[in-house]
Enzyme design. Structure first.
Site, PDB file in Angstrom:
ATOM      1  N   ASP A  10      -9.518 -16.041 -16.922  1.00 48.89           N
ATOM      2  CA  ASP A  10     -10.583 -16.533 -15.840  1.00 48.89           C
ATOM      3  C   ASP A  10     -11.440 -17.425 -16.530  1.00 48.89           C
ATOM      4  O   ASP A  10     -11.928 -17.304 -17.487  1.00 48.89           O
ATOM      5  CB  ASP A  10     -11.329 -15.200 -15.302  1.00 48.89           C
ATOM      6  CG  ASP A  10     -12.054 -15.639 -13.982  1.00 48.89           C
ATOM      7  OD1 ASP A  10     -11.075 -15.994 -12.801  1.00 48.89           O
ATOM      8  OD2 ASP A  10     -13.032 -15.672 -13.763  1.00 48.89           O
ATOM      9  N   ASP A  62       0.736  -1.197   0.109  1.00 47.67           N
ATOM     10  CA  ASP A  62      -0.168  -0.149  -0.027  1.00 47.67           C
ATOM     11  C   ASP A  62       0.884   1.224   0.074  1.00 47.67           C
ATOM     12  O   ASP A  62       1.482   1.510   0.944  1.00 47.67           O
ATOM     13  CB  ASP A  62      -0.805  -0.016   1.071  1.00 47.67           C
ATOM     14  CG  ASP A  62      -1.531   1.362   1.340  1.00 47.67           C
ATOM     15  OD1 ASP A  62      -1.793   2.190   0.493  1.00 47.67           O
ATOM     16  OD2 ASP A  62      -2.167   1.465   2.645  1.00 47.67           O
ATOM     17  N   ASP A 116      -1.702  -1.244  -3.870  1.00 44.39           N
ATOM     18  CA  ASP A 116      -2.008  -0.492  -5.333  1.00 44.39           C
ATOM     19  C   ASP A 116      -0.860  -0.669  -6.090  1.00 44.39           C
ATOM     20  O   ASP A 116       0.294  -1.233  -5.591  1.00 44.39           O
ATOM     21  CB  ASP A 116      -2.423   0.942  -5.039  1.00 44.39           C
ATOM     22  CG  ASP A 116      -1.195   1.634  -3.997  1.00 44.39           C
ATOM     23  OD1 ASP A 116      -0.105   1.410  -3.914  1.00 44.39           O
ATOM     24  OD2 ASP A 116      -1.713   2.286  -2.867  1.00 44.39           O
ATOM     25  N   GLU A 132      -7.518 -20.234 -16.919  1.00 39.16           N
ATOM     26  CA  GLU A 132      -7.724 -21.068 -15.819  1.00 39.16           C
ATOM     27  C   GLU A 132      -8.771 -22.241 -16.128  1.00 39.16           C
ATOM     28  O   GLU A 132      -9.964 -21.865 -16.666  1.00 39.16           O
ATOM     29  CB  GLU A 132      -8.357 -20.286 -14.786  1.00 39.16           C
ATOM     30  CG  GLU A 132      -8.756 -20.839 -13.550  1.00 39.16           C
ATOM     31  CD  GLU A 132      -9.968 -19.992 -12.582  1.00 39.16           C
ATOM     32  OE1 GLU A 132     -10.132 -20.323 -11.525  1.00 39.16           O
ATOM     33  OE2 GLU A 132     -10.731 -19.464 -12.979  1.00 39.16           O
ATOM     34  N   ASP A 174      -3.971   3.861   2.633  1.00 36.27           N
ATOM     35  CA  ASP A 174      -5.388   3.750   2.892  1.00 36.27           C
ATOM     36  C   ASP A 174      -5.645   2.187   3.359  1.00 36.27           C
ATOM     37  O   ASP A 174      -6.770   2.031   3.296  1.00 36.27           O
ATOM     38  CB  ASP A 174      -6.157   3.972   1.598  1.00 36.27           C
ATOM     39  CG  ASP A 174      -5.945   3.248   0.414  1.00 36.27           C
ATOM     40  OD1 ASP A 174      -4.887   2.550   0.641  1.00 36.27           O
ATOM     41  OD2 ASP A 174      -6.422   3.466  -0.710  1.00 36.27           O
ATOM     42  N   ASN A 204      -0.239   4.582  -0.360  1.00 34.70           N
ATOM     43  CA  ASN A 204      -0.815   5.888   0.143  1.00 34.70           C
ATOM     44  C   ASN A 204      -1.646   5.827   1.363  1.00 34.70           C
ATOM     45  O   ASN A 204      -2.504   6.628   1.652  1.00 34.70           O
ATOM     46  CB  ASN A 204      -1.807   6.427  -0.989  1.00 34.70           C
ATOM     47  CG  ASN A 204      -3.019   5.314  -1.236  1.00 34.70           C
ATOM     48  OD1 ASN A 204      -2.923   4.259  -0.619  1.00 34.70           O
ATOM     49  ND2 ASN A 204      -4.132   5.754  -2.136  1.00 34.70           N
TER      50      ASN A 204
HETATM   51  C1  GLC Z   1     -11.984 -17.672 -10.903  1.00 38.58           C
HETATM   52  C2  GLC Z   1     -11.354 -17.047 -10.010  1.00 38.58           C
HETATM   53  C3  GLC Z   1     -12.087 -16.475  -8.516  1.00 38.58           C
HETATM   54  C4  GLC Z   1     -13.366 -16.108  -8.904  1.00 38.58           C
HETATM   55  C5  GLC Z   1     -14.097 -16.777 -10.253  1.00 38.58           C
HETATM   56  C6  GLC Z   1     -15.210 -16.149 -10.919  1.00 38.58           C
HETATM   57  O1  GLC Z   1     -12.138 -19.038 -10.292  1.00 38.58           O
HETATM   58  O2  GLC Z   1      -9.961 -17.206  -9.641  1.00 38.58           O
HETATM   59  O3  GLC Z   1     -11.275 -15.907  -7.697  1.00 38.58           O
HETATM   60  O4  GLC Z   1     -14.209 -16.044  -7.838  1.00 38.58           O
HETATM   61  O5  GLC Z   1     -13.237 -17.086 -11.185  1.00 38.58           O
HETATM   62  O6  GLC Z   1     -14.638 -15.240 -11.547  1.00 38.58           O
END
Ligand code: GLC
Length: 531
Positions: free
Chosen positions: A204, A21, A29, A269, A25, A23
């Site tokens: 993702d 971090d 970041d 993924e 908060d 800044n």
């Molecule tokens: C993937 C991500 C996970 C997220 C899901 C929905 O599995 O790694 O963190 O919640 O997709 O986007």
């Protein structure tokens, strides 16, 4: 010919809210990341030496799923910075030869994304068909599909008397990739970030992108699977909502955008019913890497890891051109050091796990903090953030004995035990886990057999794993043996003559071995075999 960069790279996943971090908060970041790039790789042996970072989502988001619910694909979340701080971070990373890949979340948006706000405004809105809608009454969802986070995958929208589909939270509606406008919109997003200079994407839930056009019910599964125990969707066979053949067309489209640029990559993924299906994604016109999540399900047993590795070698043999990927921890699962904890043996196991991860044939992905042995933190209910309970592995990076993550005394998630585990405590200590990761990464990078060599299993006692990595005689013929003891007791393995390059037990480097190799409890050793 040199292998492409993503095959010889050590990736490091940063969870941006939890890295540093700048800044005060309490939230990590982009400027915080920039300030710590030297820690990751300053070109000397004093730094970790990783070659690329993957940033979990940095886009604007209402944070219902902590950034995996995007409300603007081409912006930066104000908590994290802005496009100027992004450009600075990218330039500073590149100056250090650190590549940067971003998380791309194409399967769904936030329900606050302007596309969805328009789509839900009326049945005749031009964006309506960007999502998956079924008109009907509130009593019965259109089919039996389930959300990965529990409950039906359908949410009723009373205003337009229709259901919309969501693979995750109801606030994460799935996009409709049967609509070519959605495909072009996502291509534009990919192009936007590639133009800015990013080196690629972690994509993702890439195996979810397409849904059955007729929205047929999934059949229930009769077998027991490793997924069924913890997975709210585990009772079904995902024939119609995941891994549809048409998904590969969408991926090919993404790849065609990438290929307009030099040297950019995607790691998917990929959740597959059968591990074998990974190969279908790793084609020359699709993704370059696909996560293999099987290690996440392995107990600390040699046989469990051996079978994952052998399956992977079998599915992705060298001649197929596809390349394996290995990882032990990420932002969705308890950290592996916590999964494998065993009293006084815990750190020995973490070292042995690191040796395995960084010496297999394949690209390793590290998760921030694993190099110092950060544990999962028991986040009390009042401090919890994630709806499905993944906060424990997402806590702030432990830079110093006082935290060092933020000047605020209210970090967004509680800190772990910094007095025991912190970069500051390990950075200068040659015997620390951090120093061990640095040596191991450096050894990997300077040992061609570990980068490119073939993989062959070697005989070992049932609770040990041994393998050989070997380069062709025509190159340099380098041969390296890796031996890992998964037992809490000493073991002895057969070993051809050679010299220890690195062991998780300090002080064995340059030791000659031949005939047999003694390993202490949870010890792993890397041995260069004599020519
Ligand atoms: C993937 C991500 C996970 C997220 C899901 C929905 O599995 O790694 O963190 O919640 O997709 O986007």
């Amino acid at each position: 010919m040199n292998p492409p960069w993503w095959q010889t790279t050590v990736f490091y996943q940063i969870y941006p809210r939890s890295f540093a971090d700048s800044n005060g908060d309490g939230i990590g970041d982009l400027d915080g990341i920039t300030a710590h790039l030297d820690y990751l790789n300053d070109g000397t042996v004093k730094s970790l030496g990783i070659d690329a970072v993957w940033l979990s989502p940095i886009n604007p988001s209402p944070l219902k799923d902590w950034g995996y619910d995007v409300s603007d694909y081409c912006g930066i979340h104000p908590d994290l910075g802005d496009l100027a701080s992004f450009d600075r971070m990218l330039a500073e990373a590149h100056r250090r030869n650190i590549r940067v890949i971003l998380d791309l979340v194409p399967n769904h948006t936030s329900d606050q994304h302007p596309w969805f706000l328009q789509a839900r405004s009326s049945r005749s809105n031009p964006k309506r068909d960007w999502y998956i809608w079924v008109e009907g009454n509130p009593d019965r969802p259109p089919n039996n599909w389930l959300s990965a986070f529990g409950g039906p995958a359908w949410e009723y929208d009373a205003a337009t008397a229709s259901w919309y589909m969501h693979s995750f939270l109801a606030s994460q509606p799935d996009l409709n990739y049967r609509n070519p406008e959605v495909v072009s919109a996502m291509h534009a997003v990919i192009g936007f970030w590639l133009d800015r200079g990013v080196d690629g994407f972690r994509v993702d839930v890439i195996s979810y992108l397409m849904k059955d056009a007729a929205l047929r019910d999934n059949p229930l599964r009769s077998d027991s699977s490793i997924f069924t125990r913890r997975d709210p969707q585990g009772e079904q066979l995902h024939l119609y909502d995941q891994e549809l053949p048409e998904t590969h067309d969408v991926i090919r489209g993404f790849r065609s955008v990438l290929d307009r640029y030099r040297d950019r990559m995607m790691v998917g993924e990929v959740w597959v019913r059968e591990q074998r299906s990974l190969a279908a994604f790793l084609r020359p016109d699709q993704i370059q890497l696909a996560f293999n999540f099987r290690f996440f399900m392995c107990p600390w047993e040699a046989a469990a890891f051996r079978s994952v590795i052998e399956e992977s070698e079998d599915i992705l043999p060298p001649r197929a051109g596809a390349w394996p990927t290995y990882t032990l921890s990420n932002h969705d699962f308890p950290r592996h050091i916590s999964r494998y904890q065993s009293g006084a043996e815990t750190e020995a196991r973490a070292r042995a796990a690191a040796v395995m991860l960084l010496t297999l044939r394949g690209t390793p992905f590290l998760y921030y903090g694993e190099e110092i042995g950060m544990r999962d933190v028991n986040v009390p209910f009042f401090a919890s953030r994630d709806k499905v309970g993944r906060d424990g592995c997402r806590t702030p990076m432990q830079w110093s004995r006082n935290g060092g993550f933020s000047t605020s005394d209210q970090p967004w998630l509680p800190m772990g035990d910094c007095a025991a585990i912190a970069v500051e405590l390990q950075g200068e200590d040659d015997r620390s886990l951090l120093s061990f990761y640095r040596r191991l990464i450096r050894l990997r990078k300077t040992t061609p057999a570990l980068l490119e060599g073939s993989y062959d299993a070697m005989p070992a006692p049932h609770d040990c794993l041994a393998f050989r990595r070997e380069r062709p005689a025509g190159d340099d013929g380098q041969r390296v043996m890796v031996a890992i003891n998964f037992s809490n007791a000493p073991r002895r393995l057969d070993a051809p003559p050679g010299t220890i390059l690195l062991s998780t037990v300090g002080g064995r480097e340059r030791e000659r071995v031949g005939g047999s190799l003694a390993l202490s409890a949870n010890e792993a050793a890397i041995i260069e075999l004599s020519r």
